[in-house]
Design a protein around this motif. Structure first.
Motif, PDB file in Angstrom:
ATOM      1  N   ALA A 173      32.085  45.373  33.353  1.00  0.00           N
ATOM      2  CA  ALA A 173      33.317  45.567  34.835  1.00  0.00           C
ATOM      3  C   ALA A 173      32.930  44.884  35.610  1.00  0.00           C
ATOM      4  N   LEU A 174      32.394  45.586  36.333  1.00  0.00           N
ATOM      5  CA  LEU A 174      31.307  46.009  37.597  1.00  0.00           C
ATOM      6  C   LEU A 174      30.918  44.225  38.106  1.00  0.00           C
ATOM      7  N   ALA A 175      29.992  44.173  37.182  1.00  0.00           N
ATOM      8  CA  ALA A 175      29.379  43.433  36.995  1.00  0.00           C
ATOM      9  C   ALA A 175      29.821  41.682  37.235  1.00  0.00           C
ATOM     10  N   THR A 176      30.619  41.836  35.877  1.00  0.00           N
ATOM     11  CA  THR A 176      31.599  40.173  35.604  1.00  0.00           C
ATOM     12  C   THR A 176      32.150  39.878  36.653  1.00  0.00           C
ATOM     13  N   SER A 177      33.485  41.117  37.435  1.00  0.00           N
ATOM     14  CA  SER A 177      34.347  40.638  38.134  1.00  0.00           C
ATOM     15  C   SER A 177      32.808  40.737  40.239  1.00  0.00           C
ATOM     16  N   PRO A 183      35.994  41.368  45.500  1.00  0.00           N
ATOM     17  CA  PRO A 183      35.556  42.131  46.828  1.00  0.00           C
ATOM     18  C   PRO A 183      35.573  43.421  45.571  1.00  0.00           C
ATOM     19  N   GLU A 184      34.379  44.112  46.778  1.00  0.00           N
ATOM     20  CA  GLU A 184      34.029  45.833  45.871  1.00  0.00           C
ATOM     21  C   GLU A 184      35.074  46.453  44.985  1.00  0.00           C
ATOM     22  N   PRO A 185      36.512  46.546  46.301  1.00  0.00           N
ATOM     23  CA  PRO A 185      37.469  47.277  46.242  1.00  0.00           C
ATOM     24  C   PRO A 185      38.256  46.728  44.717  1.00  0.00           C
ATOM     25  N   TYR A 186      37.769  46.143  44.682  1.00  0.00           N
ATOM     26  CA  TYR A 186      38.774  44.884  43.444  1.00  0.00           C
ATOM     27  C   TYR A 186      37.663  44.796  41.893  1.00  0.00           C
ATOM     28  N   ALA A 187      36.403  44.968  42.199  1.00  0.00           N
ATOM     29  CA  ALA A 187      35.629  44.910  40.959  1.00  0.00           C
ATOM     30  C   ALA A 187      35.905  46.594  40.507  1.00  0.00           C
ATOM     31  N   ARG A 188      35.779  47.572  41.043  1.00  0.00           N
ATOM     32  CA  ARG A 188      35.972  48.498  41.274  1.00  0.00           C
ATOM     33  C   ARG A 188      37.362  49.216  40.209  1.00  0.00           C
ATOM     34  N   LEU A 189      38.491  48.501  40.786  1.00  0.00           N
ATOM     35  CA  LEU A 189      39.659  48.454  40.196  1.00  0.00           C
ATOM     36  C   LEU A 189      39.555  48.290  38.743  1.00  0.00           C
ATOM     37  N   ASP A 190      39.386  46.343  38.989  1.00  0.00           N
ATOM     38  CA  ASP A 190      38.862  46.521  37.257  1.00  0.00           C
ATOM     39  C   ASP A 190      38.054  46.655  36.352  1.00  0.00           C
ATOM     40  N   THR A 231      43.355  38.063  41.905  1.00  0.00           N
ATOM     41  CA  THR A 231      43.573  37.532  41.978  1.00  0.00           C
ATOM     42  C   THR A 231      45.590  38.357  41.889  1.00  0.00           C
ATOM     43  N   PRO A 232      46.554  36.743  42.837  1.00  0.00           N
ATOM     44  CA  PRO A 232      48.030  37.813  43.397  1.00  0.00           C
ATOM     45  C   PRO A 232      48.648  38.045  41.905  1.00  0.00           C
ATOM     46  N   ALA A 233      48.079  36.505  40.870  1.00  0.00           N
ATOM     47  CA  ALA A 233      49.295  37.646  39.495  1.00  0.00           C
ATOM     48  C   ALA A 233      48.472  39.065  39.388  1.00  0.00           C
ATOM     49  N   GLY A 234      47.294  39.120  39.183  1.00  0.00           N
ATOM     50  CA  GLY A 234      47.341  40.233  38.622  1.00  0.00           C
ATOM     51  C   GLY A 234      47.137  41.565  39.471  1.00  0.00           C
ATOM     52  N   ARG A 235      47.208  40.843  41.027  1.00  0.00           N
ATOM     53  CA  ARG A 235      48.092  42.573  41.915  1.00  0.00           C
ATOM     54  C   ARG A 235      49.183  42.914  41.400  1.00  0.00           C
ATOM     55  N   GLU A 236      49.919  41.450  41.093  1.00  0.00           N
ATOM     56  CA  GLU A 236      51.486  41.537  41.128  1.00  0.00           C
ATOM     57  C   GLU A 236      51.510  42.776  40.083  1.00  0.00           C
TER      58      GLU A 236
END
Length: 280
Positions: A173-177, A183-190, A231-236
């Protein structure tokens, strides 16, 4: 006695755990928004301090693996003894991180056994270590093992014996994001949500039962399906999921420990370069 290389591995593991702690917003898990522990019942500052208490034990695990040189029953027994001693030290420092210690301990030992291994090769080596029984383990079942037996969940032991499949999923998931430009924080959250979406978390099973576990898994999948956290939808969707878990006081702690394991394995190319400099 551990060497500077062993201590480098231990510090990398503690750094990975600290990165996991600092990541925000983590649904149901301690993060910088919850400093007073009103919601997650875990004080973030205390968790930071107790994470540092893992370092001597992790360095001793790396030293044991390096000295033994192969994944033998004797190494498994020594790692178990060091892990139990480290749990005691961490409890004196404030507690927490038991699941993270389980994952990071075997992964650090695997990295010491195979200094050139990266990614799934590290988890494969860890699997070879865990294949041996820990003959020094207490006979009294732990809460996690009792819950595993009750619900047929893999639990921490099953995760390790399978070669940490959720650590591998988090790495993917890290590699895909990252490749998608997140950005790295979002990759880690994913990566965290990817683990949550399928992990049979025994802590959740204990507090919320099978229905609660399925609810959390579905919520994590919903965030990823909305477009991931970049993405905005994902963060919501993440905000809704986070509010829901806090309202229910459900904490998917197993996912946090496995994300820390994935972040450690992900950091190994940098760690290997540092160890090479120490060896010259």
């Amino acid at each position: 006695m551990s060497s500077r290389e062993d201590e480098t591995l231990a510090q990398a593991a503690v750094a990975a755990l600290t990165w996991q702690l600092e990541l925000t917003p983590k649904p149901g898990l301690p993060d910088p928004r919850d400093r007073d522990a009103r919601v997650t019942r875990r004080d973030l500052c205390g968790l930071r301090w107790s994470a540092k208490a893992l370092a001597p034990g992790l360095a001793a695990m790396a030293a044991a693996a390096r000295r033994t040189g192969e994944p033998t029953p004797a190494l498994r027994a020594e790692l178990g003894a060091i892990g139990r001693s480290t749990e005691h030290s961490v409890a004196l420092a404030g507690g927490g991180h038991r699941g993270a210690l389980w994952a990071l301990g075997f992964l650090v030992a695997a990295a010491a056994l195979e200094p050139r291994a990266m990614g799934s090769d590290v988890t494969a080596t860890a699997k070879r270590i865990v294949a041996h029984p820990d003959r020094g383990a207490p006979r009294r079942p732990s809460r996690g093992s009792s819950v595993s037996a009750k619900y047929g969940a893999a639990g921490a032991r099953g995760e390790a014996r399978a070669g940490f499949p959720h650590v591998r999923r988090a790495l993917d998931a890290l590699a895909t994001s990252r490749s998608a430009g997140a950005p790295e924080p979002y990759a880690r959250l994913d990566a965290l949500l990817t683990v949550m979406s399928t992990l049979q978390d025994t802590e959740l099973l204990y507090t919320a039962g099978p229905h609660g576990l399925r609810h959390v898994q579905a919520g994590a999948r919903g965030v990823l399906a909305a477009g991931s956290t970049a993405t905005p939808a994902g963060r919501e969707a993440l905000t809704v999921f986070d509010d829901d878990l806090h309202a229910r006081a459900w904490s998917p702690r197993g996912s946090g420990g496995l994300l820390a394991g994935a972040l450690f394995v992900d950091s190994l190319p940098v760690v290997a370069a540092s160890r090479a400099r120490l060896a010259t």
